[in-house]
Write an enzyme that holds these catalytic residues in place. Structure first.
Site, PDB file in Angstrom:
ATOM      1  N   TYR A  48       0.669  -6.048   0.366  1.00 33.84           N
ATOM      2  CA  TYR A  48       1.361  -7.265  -0.078  1.00 33.84           C
ATOM      3  C   TYR A  48       0.471  -8.493   0.033  1.00 33.84           C
ATOM      4  CZ  TYR A  48       5.628  -4.431   0.608  1.00 33.84           C
ATOM      5  OH  TYR A  48       6.591  -3.455   0.581  1.00 33.84           O
ATOM      6  N   HIS A 106       2.155   3.862   3.484  1.00 30.73           N
ATOM      7  CA  HIS A 106       2.816   3.216   2.348  1.00 30.73           C
ATOM      8  C   HIS A 106       3.082   4.173   1.188  1.00 30.73           C
ATOM      9  CE1 HIS A 106       3.204  -1.001   0.334  1.00 30.73           C
ATOM     10  NE2 HIS A 106       4.126  -0.170  -0.106  1.00 30.73           N
TER      11      HIS A 106
END
Length: 281
Positions: A48, A106
């Protein structure tokens, strides 16, 4: 706030604030707002590119570290034992903390077993309080969990009233793995939640919105939800779901809204996997 207990005894808030697609420039302000209205779980990720904003916000908040539950994720470009270990230390630096409450893989590709070994070591060393995975669909999750020593404590998946992830739940139960929902109010091809007459009708009974009912439905199932908003008023609204409970009948009614079950993003699509590996691997 209500909590769930992970398989190792760590308590985790049922509702948090997610910063996916919150720009690095906006992240500090948004997390500061979220903390100020009462959120104590913040979900970010290396990919992110806003871990530093999370770290700056909580450091300036005046909150004690043990009042927070910080979640981040190891990205595929950091897969493998050595690279993952370095990336964990980098995340600790950016988050300005000595430990991460929950660390996830992730994506289910790259050297996930090497990454997990680094995470297990970080867990044993006290750098991480709990470890888990993200976007591991049923078959991949079973394969992975079968071979690792420390079983994943969390699997973060696309999950909401329209995408209920019922099929994977028996597998998660076998390893004591809890579900965490990204996209709890839609997104990624799902827009029916805010338009649902059923959710709105149930909400009217309690003086709540359909979105609040959708979040309450998740938390009553023991699923952690991480809604995102850049607007403080909406943050407050999303958090205000613990002063009512849905009846068994209402829970069953909402279950009829399921449309996709495993999600609108096919993480097993060869083209998607090819893109991940060739771009980030």
């Amino acid at each position: 706030m209500e909590y769930i207990k992970l398989s190792n005894g760590v308590e985790m808030p049922k509702l948090g604030y997610g910063v996916f697609l919150v720009s690095p420039d906006e992240c500090e302000r948004c997390v500061a707002d979220a903390l100020s209205v009462g959120y104590r779980l913040i979900d970010t990720a290396q990919a992110y590119m806003n871990e530093e904003g999370v770290g700056n916000a909580w450091r300036k908040s005046g909150l004690k570290r043990d009042e927070l539950f910080l979640v981040t994720k190891v990205w595929i470009s950091n897969a493998g034992e050595e690279k993952a270990a370095r990336s964990i230390d980098e995340s600790l630096r950016k988050l300005q903390t000595e430990y991460i409450d929950l660390l996830l893989i992730h994506q289910a590709y790259g050297d996930v077993f090497g990454t997990w070994r680094a995470m297990e070591k970080a867990y044993r060393d006290g750098k991480v309080r709990a470890i888990g995975v993200s976007n591991f669909q049923a078959g991949r999750f079973f394969d992975f969990a079968h071979y690792v020593d420390v079983k994943p404590m969390v699997n973060q998946l696309q999950c909401n009233a329209m995408i209920q992830q019922t099929g994977i739940q028996p597998l998660l139960a076998e390893t004591g793995t809890r579900m965490m929902a990204w996209g709890p109010l839609g997104g990624q091809g799902v827009d029916g939640i805010v338009k649902s007459e059923l959710l709105a009708g149930i909400g009217a009974k309690y003086g709540k919105t359909g979105a609040q009912v959708a979040l309450r439905w998740l938390t009553q199932r023991g699923i952690v939800a991480i809604p995102k908003s850049t607007h403080k008023e909406r943050m407050v609204q999303n958090l205000n779901i613990f002063d009512f409970s849905l009846t068994a009948g209402e829970m069953a009614q909402i279950a009829t809204l399921n449309q996709h079950d495993t999600g609108t993003v096919n993480f097993g699509d060869p083209q998607f996997v090819k893109y991940l590996i060739e771009t980030y691997g």
